[in-house]
Design an enzyme around this catalytic site. Structure first.
Site, PDB file in Angstrom:
ATOM      1  N   TYR A   1      -1.045  -0.677  10.452  1.00  0.00           N
ATOM      2  CA  TYR A   1      -1.325  -1.091   9.063  1.00  0.00           C
ATOM      3  C   TYR A   1      -0.163  -0.657   8.167  1.00  0.00           C
ATOM      4  O   TYR A   1       0.379  -1.463   7.408  1.00  0.00           O
ATOM      5  CB  TYR A   1      -2.642  -0.457   8.593  1.00  0.00           C
ATOM      6  CG  TYR A   1      -2.972  -0.751   7.152  1.00  0.00           C
ATOM      7  CD1 TYR A   1      -3.552  -1.965   6.791  1.00  0.00           C
ATOM      8  CD2 TYR A   1      -2.705   0.185   6.152  1.00  0.00           C
ATOM      9  CE1 TYR A   1      -3.849  -2.240   5.460  1.00  0.00           C
ATOM     10  CE2 TYR A   1      -3.004  -0.077   4.824  1.00  0.00           C
ATOM     11  CZ  TYR A   1      -3.575  -1.290   4.482  1.00  0.00           C
ATOM     12  OH  TYR A   1      -3.861  -1.556   3.159  1.00  0.00           O
TER      13      TYR A   1
ATOM     14  N   SER B   1       0.858  -1.190   0.000  1.00  0.00           N
ATOM     15  CA  SER B   1       0.000   0.000   0.000  1.00  0.00           C
ATOM     16  C   SER B   1       0.893   1.239   0.000  1.00  0.00           C
ATOM     17  O   SER B   1       2.040   1.176   0.466  1.00  0.00           O
ATOM     18  CB  SER B   1      -0.863  -0.003   1.266  1.00  0.00           C
ATOM     19  OG  SER B   1      -1.479   1.248   1.462  1.00  0.00           O
TER      20      SER B   1
HETATM   21  N1  NAP Z   1      -8.845  -0.687  -0.967  1.00  0.00           N
HETATM   22  C1  NAP Z   1      -7.814   0.130  -0.757  1.00  0.00           C
HETATM   23  O1  NAP Z   1      -7.947   1.373  -0.735  1.00  0.00           O
HETATM   24  C2  NAP Z   1      -6.437  -0.468  -0.584  1.00  0.00           C
HETATM   25  C3  NAP Z   1      -5.329   0.386  -0.696  1.00  0.00           C
HETATM   26  C4  NAP Z   1      -4.046  -0.129  -0.561  1.00  0.00           C
HETATM   27  C5  NAP Z   1      -3.886  -1.474  -0.305  1.00  0.00           C
HETATM   28  N2  NAP Z   1      -4.960  -2.286  -0.182  1.00  0.00           N
HETATM   29  C6  NAP Z   1      -4.736  -3.695   0.092  1.00  0.00           C
HETATM   30  O2  NAP Z   1      -5.338  -4.448  -0.930  1.00  0.00           O
HETATM   31  C7  NAP Z   1      -5.575  -5.782  -0.455  1.00  0.00           C
HETATM   32  C8  NAP Z   1      -6.955  -6.205  -0.862  1.00  0.00           C
HETATM   33  O3  NAP Z   1      -7.904  -5.421  -0.146  1.00  0.00           O
HETATM   34  P1  NAP Z   1      -9.231  -4.864  -0.824  1.00  0.00           P
HETATM   35  O4  NAP Z   1      -9.044  -3.420  -1.036  1.00  0.00           O
HETATM   36  O5  NAP Z   1      -9.625  -5.720  -1.993  1.00  0.00           O
HETATM   37  O6  NAP Z   1     -10.244  -5.005   0.392  1.00  0.00           O
HETATM   38  P2  NAP Z   1     -11.524  -5.943   0.544  1.00  0.00           P
HETATM   39  O7  NAP Z   1     -12.499  -5.705  -0.590  1.00  0.00           O
HETATM   40  O8  NAP Z   1     -12.000  -5.737   1.942  1.00  0.00           O
HETATM   41  O9  NAP Z   1     -10.958  -7.414   0.368  1.00  0.00           O
HETATM   42  C9  NAP Z   1     -10.098  -7.944   1.354  1.00  0.00           C
HETATM   43  C10 NAP Z   1      -9.723  -9.355   0.978  1.00  0.00           C
HETATM   44  O10 NAP Z   1      -8.889  -9.876   2.008  1.00  0.00           O
HETATM   45  C11 NAP Z   1      -9.454 -11.102   2.490  1.00  0.00           C
HETATM   46  N3  NAP Z   1      -9.253 -11.227   3.928  1.00  0.00           N
HETATM   47  C12 NAP Z   1      -9.424 -10.268   4.870  1.00  0.00           C
HETATM   48  N4  NAP Z   1      -9.164 -10.779   6.096  1.00  0.00           N
HETATM   49  C13 NAP Z   1      -8.829 -12.088   5.915  1.00  0.00           C
HETATM   50  C14 NAP Z   1      -8.444 -13.151   6.785  1.00  0.00           C
HETATM   51  N5  NAP Z   1      -8.387 -12.988   8.113  1.00  0.00           N
HETATM   52  N6  NAP Z   1      -8.198 -14.362   6.245  1.00  0.00           N
HETATM   53  C15 NAP Z   1      -8.272 -14.546   4.905  1.00  0.00           C
HETATM   54  N7  NAP Z   1      -8.628 -13.587   4.032  1.00  0.00           N
HETATM   55  C16 NAP Z   1      -8.894 -12.372   4.535  1.00  0.00           C
HETATM   56  C17 NAP Z   1     -10.927 -11.012   2.163  1.00  0.00           C
HETATM   57  O11 NAP Z   1     -11.463 -12.313   2.082  1.00  0.00           O
HETATM   58  P3  NAP Z   1     -13.030 -12.566   2.376  1.00  0.00           P
HETATM   59  O12 NAP Z   1     -13.791 -11.784   1.363  1.00  0.00           O
HETATM   60  O13 NAP Z   1     -13.151 -14.040   2.240  1.00  0.00           O
HETATM   61  O14 NAP Z   1     -13.286 -12.057   3.759  1.00  0.00           O
HETATM   62  C18 NAP Z   1     -10.919 -10.291   0.827  1.00  0.00           C
HETATM   63  O15 NAP Z   1     -10.662 -11.192  -0.225  1.00  0.00           O
HETATM   64  C19 NAP Z   1      -5.336  -5.731   1.045  1.00  0.00           C
HETATM   65  O16 NAP Z   1      -4.074  -6.304   1.333  1.00  0.00           O
HETATM   66  C20 NAP Z   1      -5.336  -4.244   1.364  1.00  0.00           C
HETATM   67  O17 NAP Z   1      -4.558  -3.958   2.506  1.00  0.00           O
HETATM   68  C21 NAP Z   1      -6.235  -1.805  -0.312  1.00  0.00           C
END
Ligand code: NAP
Length: 172
Positions: free
Chosen positions: A69, A59
């Protein structure tokens, strides 16, 4: 396995001094321990075959003092860079992606408001995925999708810590 993507993640709403320590441990388990163990599990086969790629979803928070985080994402970024160098010339590549705000479930799951975040800072997930896979195919060490975030990161690396931490998310 040809490609491992360490993508799972979530954020914590409460600042460290008032968060539950079990939540902090869960954060480390998902953001640090899981990618370390999964990468460790697949690398020997990849190296033996001389083929494979690992993508670690970090991130822009990795470049700023943004709570545990940001600290965990900084670990993932550093881990990726280190492995990228270690595996150079062996057919296996490790790429970290450092996205800014992306339209996903992330912020609603975290129960923080998206209202204060300017529209210009939002990225579409499809764009981030395409940019990431292209970077992995080109064996890049780190990619920051979009010019605007590359500029933000460049400024954040120069700015004093309190400035670089600006724009903290607010609880809903
Ligand atoms: N969205 C942003 O603004 C942003 C920015 C920078 C980085 N990121 C990073 O991008 C990555 C994906 O996040 P996202 O934005 O797609 O958010 P999201 O829509 O909330 O998806 C999160 C994903 O992580 C999985 N997950 C969460 N907790 C878990 C656990 N305890 N065990 C196994 N799986 C788990 C979820 O699985 P389930 O659906 O099965 O719960 C889901 O597939 C993350 O690493 C996040 O830190 C996001």
């Amino acid at each position: 396995m040809d490609l491992l993507v360490n993508n799972a993640g979530f954020g914590l709403r409460d600042p460290f001094a008032s968060s539950a320590v079990d939540d902090e441990q869960r954060l480390l388990d998902v953001l640090v321990t899981a990618p370390m163990r999964l990468t460790h599990a697949v690398l020997p086969q990849m190296v033996e075959r001389g083929r494979g790629a690992v993508v670690n979803v970090a991130s822009v928070a990795a470049y700023t003092p943004r709570g545990t985080y940001g600290a965990a994402k900084a670990w993932l970024l550093s881990f990726s860079r280190s492995l990228h160098v270690e595996l150079r010339g062996r057919g296996v590549t490790v790429t970290a992606v450092a996205p800014g705000f992306v339209h996903t479930e992330f912020h609603s799951r975290m129960r923080v408001s998206k209202d204060g975040i300017p529209r210009v800072l939002w990225l579409r997930p499809e764009y981030v995925v395409r940019a990431t896979l292209r970077a992995a195919a080109r064996r890049r060490m780190v990619t920051i999708p979009s010019l605007r975030y590359r500029l933000i990161v460049a400024l954040a690396r120069l700015a004093p810590a309190p400035w670089a931490a600006a724009g903290t998310l607010t609880p809903r």
